[in-house]
Design a protein around this motif. Structure first.
Motif, short mmCIF file in Angstrom:
data_model
loop_
_atom_site.label_atom_id
_atom_site.label_comp_id
_atom_site.label_asym_id
_atom_site.label_seq_id
_atom_site.Cartn_x
_atom_site.Cartn_y
_atom_site.Cartn_z
N VAL A 2 -7.79 -7.10 1.28
CA VAL A 2 -8.01 -5.96 0.46
C VAL A 2 -9.49 -5.93 0.21
O VAL A 2 -10.21 -4.90 0.12
CB VAL A 2 -7.39 -6.27 -0.97
N ARG A 24 0.85 -1.23 0.17
CA ARG A 24 -0.15 -0.02 0.00
C ARG A 24 0.82 1.36 -0.11
O ARG A 24 0.49 2.22 -0.69
CB ARG A 24 -0.93 0.16 1.25
N ASP A 29 -10.06 -1.68 -0.81
CA ASP A 29 -8.80 -0.84 -1.12
C ASP A 29 -9.23 -0.16 -2.58
O ASP A 29 -10.02 -0.22 -3.16
CB ASP A 29 -7.61 -1.69 -1.06
N SER A 30 -7.98 0.63 -2.83
CA SER A 30 -8.05 1.55 -4.25
C SER A 30 -8.30 0.48 -5.27
O SER A 30 -7.70 -0.87 -5.28
CB SER A 30 -6.93 2.25 -4.27
#
Length: 372
Positions: A225, A190, A230-231
């Motif tokens: 995740v 990350r 998450d992104s």
């Protein structure tokens, strides 16, 4: 023979090629302490002044490896960071890590904290070469996770991240590899995405190496995740690892079952589509779970990721669905169409699968069951 005078000693020292001499003196300048010789930039030798005699028949000085030898310093400029290690005997250092007393782990952590805090500097600047020898024994310690956190994983260099991942994933059991991936590797991944907007090659290869423990990877990486939502960049990176690597079938079908029983989000839909695209042989229970999952959220979820999941599912497992399931899914897709045109492709594939099943007589269809 008496002690050599200063002139002869200087001549003898100059004849020693490739060796840097460091001389220590007591407050009493009449006595000369041991000379430290550094050979090949990773071994510290202690040579007493008595060995510097003019007699050529004298035996060679004895080589004593110090604790700093365990760390195989990459850069000679960092030798000073091991001043605190010199007070520890090398064997005792490793034994303290491996055989840490369960009754007093705090004492072991306290004694080794300065060492691992200084190791963070080595891992931060690591480029190539072998890792410190202490790392080979550390995975067998009960305190490996606490000690590795002292090295500040967020500042590991990409090369250090790759080598440490290779070492720990290969030596740790599945249950403990989960904690390495979750608590050490994923924060580093990350951090790399946050600073560079993309993953370094070595960090990506670290994720690939973590798949050698598939259950630990699925739980410590993929599931983390999903839970953190998450992104998109991290989801794409982990999805690329899944596409590239081969995971055991039983681990995958168990994980698919977990995903279909959880609430969906963008990450879970993307990972489920990626796993289905690998065409694993699913059990009838898995097929029913994925089918019910799609039917449950069709209409409630309208994003393209969900319809892409449906398209991959009918491409890979459309022929494995029963005639009733094919008809139900066909009607559902006609009712809730996506504006991008992907629904027409889904309908075409379902119709083709239904006709193929009729022609091959794999299932019994009535005349009304064939979609026209």
């Amino acid at each position: 023979m008496g002690k050599p005078d200063q002139k002869h000693k200087k001549t003898l020292v100059n004849e020693i090629r490739g060796i840097n001499l460091k001389k220590k003196t007591h407050k009493d300048k009449t006595n000369v302490d041991d000379l430290k010789l550094m050979v090949d930039e990773d071994i510290i030798l202690n040579v007493s002044e008595q060995s510097l005699k003019l007699n050529a028949n004298q035996p060679k000085p004895v080589i004593n490896k110090k604790a700093a030898d365990f760390f195989q310093v990459v850069d000679m400029e960092k030798l000073d960071i091991f001043d605190q290690v010199d007070v520890l005997d090398d064997e005792a250092l490793i034994q303290n890590v491996i055989n840490s007393a369960p009754t007093s782990p705090a004492e072991v952590l306290q004694s080794l904290t300065p060492v691992f805090q200084q190791l963070s500097i080595v891992f931060r600047d690591y480029r190539s070469g072998s890792l410190p020898k202490l790392m080979r024994s550390l995975p067998s310690s009960n305190l490996w996770l606490q000690l590795m956190k002292l090295t500040n994983p967020l500042e590991w260099s990409p090369n250090a991240t790759k080598e440490l991942t290779r070492l720990f994933i290969s030596m740790l059991p599945e249950k403990e590899a989960f904690f390495y991936i979750k608590d050490l590797l994923m924060p580093r991944v990350r951090q790399d995405l946050l600073l560079k907007q993309k993953l370094s090659l070595q960090v990506f290869e670290s994720l690939v190496k973590s798949t050698y423990k598939p259950l630990a990877f699925l739980k410590g990486c993929v599931l983390e995740v999903i839970q953190a939502d998450d992104s998109a960049g991290l989801v794409r990176a982990v999805g690329s690892v899944i596409k590239r690597c081969s995971l055991p079938r039983m681990s995958v079908i168990s994980f698919i079952q977990v995903l279909t029983e959880a609430d969906p989000n963008g990450a879970s839909l993307a990972f489920l589509a990626t796993l289905l695209s690998k065409n694993y042989s699913l059990t009838p229970q898995n097929l029913d779970s994925v089918f019910n999952y799609i039917m449950k959220y069709t209409g409630a979820i309208t994003n393209l990721v969900f319809y892409d999941l449906i398209l991959i599912f009918v491409k890979s497992y459309g022929n494995s669905l029963s005639g009733e399931q094919q008809v139900t899914l066909y009607e559902k897709m006609k009712q809730f169409k996506h504006q991008g045109g992907i629904s027409e492709e889904i309908l075409r594939i379902i119709k083709q699968c239904s006709i193929q099943n009729k022609q091959k007589q794999l299932m019994t269809f009535g005349q009304d069951d064939i979609i026209i």
